[in-house]
Design a protein around this motif. Structure first.
Motif, PDB file in Angstrom:
ATOM      1  N   ASP A 154      -5.207   6.587  34.239  1.00 56.12           N
ATOM      2  CA  ASP A 154      -4.396   6.023  33.165  1.00 56.12           C
ATOM      3  C   ASP A 154      -2.973   5.781  33.642  1.00 56.12           C
ATOM      4  O   ASP A 154      -2.419   6.571  34.420  1.00 56.12           O
ATOM      5  CB  ASP A 154      -4.341   6.960  31.956  1.00 56.12           C
ATOM      6  N   ASP A 155      -2.385   4.691  33.158  1.00 56.62           N
ATOM      7  CA  ASP A 155      -0.967   4.415  33.375  1.00 56.62           C
ATOM      8  C   ASP A 155      -0.210   4.666  32.078  1.00 56.62           C
ATOM      9  O   ASP A 155      -0.557   4.100  31.029  1.00 56.62           O
ATOM     10  CB  ASP A 155      -0.757   2.959  33.800  1.00 56.62           C
ATOM     11  N   PHE A 156       0.814   5.509  32.140  1.00 56.93           N
ATOM     12  CA  PHE A 156       1.689   5.761  31.004  1.00 56.93           C
ATOM     13  C   PHE A 156       3.034   5.104  31.277  1.00 56.93           C
ATOM     14  O   PHE A 156       3.640   5.349  32.331  1.00 56.93           O
ATOM     15  CB  PHE A 156       1.908   7.264  30.812  1.00 56.93           C
ATOM     16  N   THR A 157       3.493   4.280  30.351  1.00 54.62           N
ATOM     17  CA  THR A 157       4.867   3.783  30.418  1.00 54.62           C
ATOM     18  C   THR A 157       5.688   4.607  29.443  1.00 54.62           C
ATOM     19  O   THR A 157       5.338   4.725  28.269  1.00 54.62           O
ATOM     20  CB  THR A 157       4.946   2.294  30.049  1.00 54.62           C
ATOM     21  N   VAL A 158       6.760   5.208  29.953  1.00 57.64           N
ATOM     22  CA  VAL A 158       7.554   6.128  29.134  1.00 57.64           C
ATOM     23  C   VAL A 158       9.030   5.788  29.242  1.00 57.64           C
ATOM     24  O   VAL A 158       9.500   5.260  30.257  1.00 57.64           O
ATOM     25  CB  VAL A 158       7.335   7.601  29.564  1.00 57.64           C
ATOM     26  N   VAL A 159       9.743   6.077  28.176  1.00 58.62           N
ATOM     27  CA  VAL A 159      11.206   6.047  28.219  1.00 58.62           C
ATOM     28  C   VAL A 159      11.661   7.412  28.704  1.00 58.62           C
ATOM     29  O   VAL A 159      11.313   8.438  28.107  1.00 58.62           O
ATOM     30  CB  VAL A 159      11.799   5.742  26.835  1.00 58.62           C
ATOM     31  N   TRP A 160      12.431   7.425  29.792  1.00 57.94           N
ATOM     32  CA  TRP A 160      12.830   8.684  30.425  1.00 57.94           C
ATOM     33  C   TRP A 160      14.346   8.783  30.429  1.00 57.94           C
ATOM     34  O   TRP A 160      15.038   7.828  30.820  1.00 57.94           O
ATOM     35  CB  TRP A 160      12.301   8.740  31.851  1.00 57.94           C
ATOM     36  N   PRO A 161      14.905   9.925  29.989  1.00 60.17           N
ATOM     37  CA  PRO A 161      16.376  10.082  30.012  1.00 60.17           C
ATOM     38  C   PRO A 161      16.910   9.925  31.434  1.00 60.17           C
ATOM     39  O   PRO A 161      16.446  10.601  32.363  1.00 60.17           O
ATOM     40  CB  PRO A 161      16.584  11.516  29.507  1.00 60.17           C
ATOM     41  N   GLY A 162      17.858   9.046  31.609  1.00 55.54           N
ATOM     42  CA  GLY A 162      18.345   8.737  32.950  1.00 55.54           C
ATOM     43  C   GLY A 162      18.918   9.928  33.689  1.00 55.54           C
ATOM     44  O   GLY A 162      18.844  10.004  34.916  1.00 55.54           O
ATOM     45  N   ALA A 163      19.497  10.886  32.959  1.00 55.16           N
ATOM     46  CA  ALA A 163      20.130  12.035  33.611  1.00 55.16           C
ATOM     47  C   ALA A 163      19.137  13.148  33.931  1.00 55.16           C
ATOM     48  O   ALA A 163      19.469  14.088  34.655  1.00 55.16           O
ATOM     49  CB  ALA A 163      21.237  12.589  32.715  1.00 55.16           C
ATOM     50  N   ALA A 164      17.919  13.059  33.412  1.00 57.48           N
ATOM     51  CA  ALA A 164      16.935  14.121  33.622  1.00 57.48           C
ATOM     52  C   ALA A 164      16.258  13.967  34.981  1.00 57.48           C
ATOM     53  O   ALA A 164      16.115  12.861  35.500  1.00 57.48           O
ATOM     54  CB  ALA A 164      15.891  14.095  32.512  1.00 57.48           C
ATOM     55  N   ARG A 165      15.835  15.078  35.557  1.00 59.43           N
ATOM     56  CA  ARG A 165      15.174  15.066  36.849  1.00 59.43           C
ATOM     57  C   ARG A 165      13.669  14.864  36.658  1.00 59.43           C
ATOM     58  O   ARG A 165      13.033  15.557  35.850  1.00 59.43           O
ATOM     59  CB  ARG A 165      15.442  16.363  37.605  1.00 59.43           C
ATOM     60  N   VAL A 166      13.119  13.923  37.415  1.00 60.67           N
ATOM     61  CA  VAL A 166      11.711  13.600  37.283  1.00 60.67           C
ATOM     62  C   VAL A 166      10.832  14.767  37.727  1.00 60.67           C
ATOM     63  O   VAL A 166       9.685  14.893  37.298  1.00 60.67           O
ATOM     64  CB  VAL A 166      11.382  12.320  38.086  1.00 60.67           C
ATOM     65  N   GLU A 167      11.372  15.638  38.580  1.00 59.37           N
ATOM     66  CA  GLU A 167      10.592  16.786  39.043  1.00 59.37           C
ATOM     67  C   GLU A 167      10.095  17.638  37.882  1.00 59.37           C
ATOM     68  O   GLU A 167       9.013  18.238  37.952  1.00 59.37           O
ATOM     69  CB  GLU A 167      11.436  17.657  39.988  1.00 59.37           C
ATOM     70  N   ARG A 168      10.856  17.682  36.814  1.00 61.80           N
ATOM     71  CA  ARG A 168      10.444  18.439  35.630  1.00 61.80           C
ATOM     72  C   ARG A 168       9.167  17.856  35.032  1.00 61.80           C
ATOM     73  O   ARG A 168       8.249  18.585  34.661  1.00 61.80           O
ATOM     74  CB  ARG A 168      11.579  18.419  34.604  1.00 61.80           C
ATOM     75  N   LEU A 169       9.129  16.557  34.962  1.00 60.17           N
ATOM     76  CA  LEU A 169       7.943  15.882  34.445  1.00 60.17           C
ATOM     77  C   LEU A 169       6.743  16.117  35.355  1.00 60.17           C
ATOM     78  O   LEU A 169       5.634  16.427  34.892  1.00 60.17           O
ATOM     79  CB  LEU A 169       8.235  14.384  34.315  1.00 60.17           C
ATOM     80  N   LEU A 170       6.939  15.989  36.664  1.00 57.11           N
ATOM     81  CA  LEU A 170       5.848  16.160  37.623  1.00 57.11           C
ATOM     82  C   LEU A 170       5.308  17.582  37.609  1.00 57.11           C
ATOM     83  O   LEU A 170       4.092  17.804  37.698  1.00 57.11           O
ATOM     84  CB  LEU A 170       6.321  15.791  39.025  1.00 57.11           C
ATOM     85  N   ALA A 171       6.201  18.552  37.485  1.00 56.66           N
ATOM     86  CA  ALA A 171       5.771  19.949  37.459  1.00 56.66           C
ATOM     87  C   ALA A 171       4.918  20.224  36.234  1.00 56.66           C
ATOM     88  O   ALA A 171       3.911  20.948  36.303  1.00 56.66           O
ATOM     89  CB  ALA A 171       6.988  20.866  37.488  1.00 56.66           C
ATOM     90  N   GLY A 172       5.294  19.651  35.095  1.00 57.32           N
ATOM     91  CA  GLY A 172       4.521  19.852  33.882  1.00 57.32           C
ATOM     92  C   GLY A 172       3.126  19.267  33.987  1.00 57.32           C
ATOM     93  O   GLY A 172       2.136  19.893  33.592  1.00 57.32           O
ATOM     94  N   LEU A 173       3.022  18.071  34.555  1.00 53.27           N
ATOM     95  CA  LEU A 173       1.711  17.432  34.700  1.00 53.27           C
ATOM     96  C   LEU A 173       0.851  18.176  35.714  1.00 53.27           C
ATOM     97  O   LEU A 173      -0.362  18.324  35.529  1.00 53.27           O
ATOM     98  CB  LEU A 173       1.884  15.975  35.128  1.00 53.27           C
ATOM     99  N   ALA A 174       1.463  18.646  36.798  1.00 58.26           N
ATOM    100  CA  ALA A 174       0.717  19.351  37.840  1.00 58.26           C
ATOM    101  C   ALA A 174       0.131  20.667  37.329  1.00 58.26           C
ATOM    102  O   ALA A 174      -0.841  21.175  37.888  1.00 58.26           O
ATOM    103  CB  ALA A 174       1.619  19.615  39.044  1.00 58.26           C
ATOM    104  N   ALA A 175       0.709  21.204  36.254  1.00 58.57           N
ATOM    105  CA  ALA A 175       0.226  22.473  35.702  1.00 58.57           C
ATOM    106  C   ALA A 175      -1.015  22.306  34.842  1.00 58.57           C
ATOM    107  O   ALA A 175      -1.646  23.298  34.478  1.00 58.57           O
ATOM    108  CB  ALA A 175       1.338  23.138  34.894  1.00 58.57           C
ATOM    109  N   ILE A 176      -1.400  21.076  34.525  1.00 60.52           N
ATOM    110  CA  ILE A 176      -2.590  20.833  33.704  1.00 60.52           C
ATOM    111  C   ILE A 176      -3.815  20.847  34.610  1.00 60.52           C
ATOM    112  O   ILE A 176      -3.879  20.070  35.576  1.00 60.52           O
ATOM    113  CB  ILE A 176      -2.494  19.483  32.968  1.00 60.52           C
TER     114      ILE A 176
END
Length: 228
Positions: free
Chosen positions: A45-67
């Motif tokens: 699946d491809d998700f298109t998301v609005v992401w806060p520019g100041a936030a670090r993408v590593e946070r998003l990746l870590a959350g997904l990797a934990a599933i």
């Protein structure tokens, strides 16, 4: 900013919901989900998301990797609002309505359709491998690099490619005089784009074949001018 996130996940009830919740907790606002593949108990699946520019993408990746069972295949910037297959017919109608600018219209529009960075139409002669010069570029979209370095695209068939610098490509021939469309996603700001999925390559190939039918001899004339 808009991000495209490609995820391979178990094709079972609740898996998509887990990913959606994880994206939300990380701060991402989902604006589109595209199912690219469902096969053998797995989905892509491809998700298109609005992401806060100041936030670090590593946070998003870590959350997904934990599933459990989830794999992130790529994250990259999406240029413009997400679009779907319904826009393909509209694009081809624009090409047909103004064939004099039809090739440019196609090349400029394709990156937005496929969450790519840039595209170019180039002429690849049959003996390109024996030549020292690069393929002649017929037209390149506004975000294309300068100078434009194209990958080895022979033999001329629709397929995904990976460049030595990590750039992901999809190439599709027009079937006329060596003209080929090259679409690219490049690494940017520590983001790694996903390779073009076979469904995306097929979509490019269908658009290119249809445009070649509409433009016909105009493409041959373009190639003749470039290679004269």
């Amino acid at each position: 900013m808009l991000l495209r996130v490609r995820v391979t996940l178990p094709d079972r009830p609740g898996a998509l919901g887990q990913i959606a919740r994880t994206l939300g907790v990380a701060g991402a606002d989902i604006v589109q989900v595209v199912v690219l593949e469902r096969l053998g108990g797995r989905a892509v699946d491809d998700f298109t998301v609005v992401w806060p520019g100041a936030a670090r993408v590593e946070r998003l990746l870590a959350g997904l990797a934990a599933i459990p069972g989830v794999q992130v295949d790529g994250v990259w910037k999406a240029i413009g609002a997400p679009v779907n297959g319904g826009h393909d017919a509209e694009l081809l109608a624009q090409v047909a309505a103004n064939p004099a600018d039809g090739l440019a219209t196609l090349v400029d529009a394709v990156p937005g359709l496929l969450a790519a960075e840039w595209a170019a139409a180039a002429v690849v002669p049959a003996d390109w491998a024996a030549r020292s010069s690069a393929p002649a570029v017929a037209y390149a979209s506004w975000r294309s690099p300068d100078p434009l370095r194209l990958p080895e695209v022979t033999p001329l068939r629709a397929r995904p490619l990976a460049g030595a610098d990590g750039t992901r490509y999809a190439v599709a021939p027009f079937g006329r005089a060596g003209l080929v469309l090259v679409v690219a996603r490049s690494d940017d700001d520590d983001l790694t784009p996903a390779a073009f999925h076979i469904t995306e390559v097929d979509r490019v190939a269908q658009l290119v074949r249809a445009a070649a039918t509409i433009l016909g001899d105009r493409l041959d004339a373009t190639v003749t001018v470039l290679t004269a």
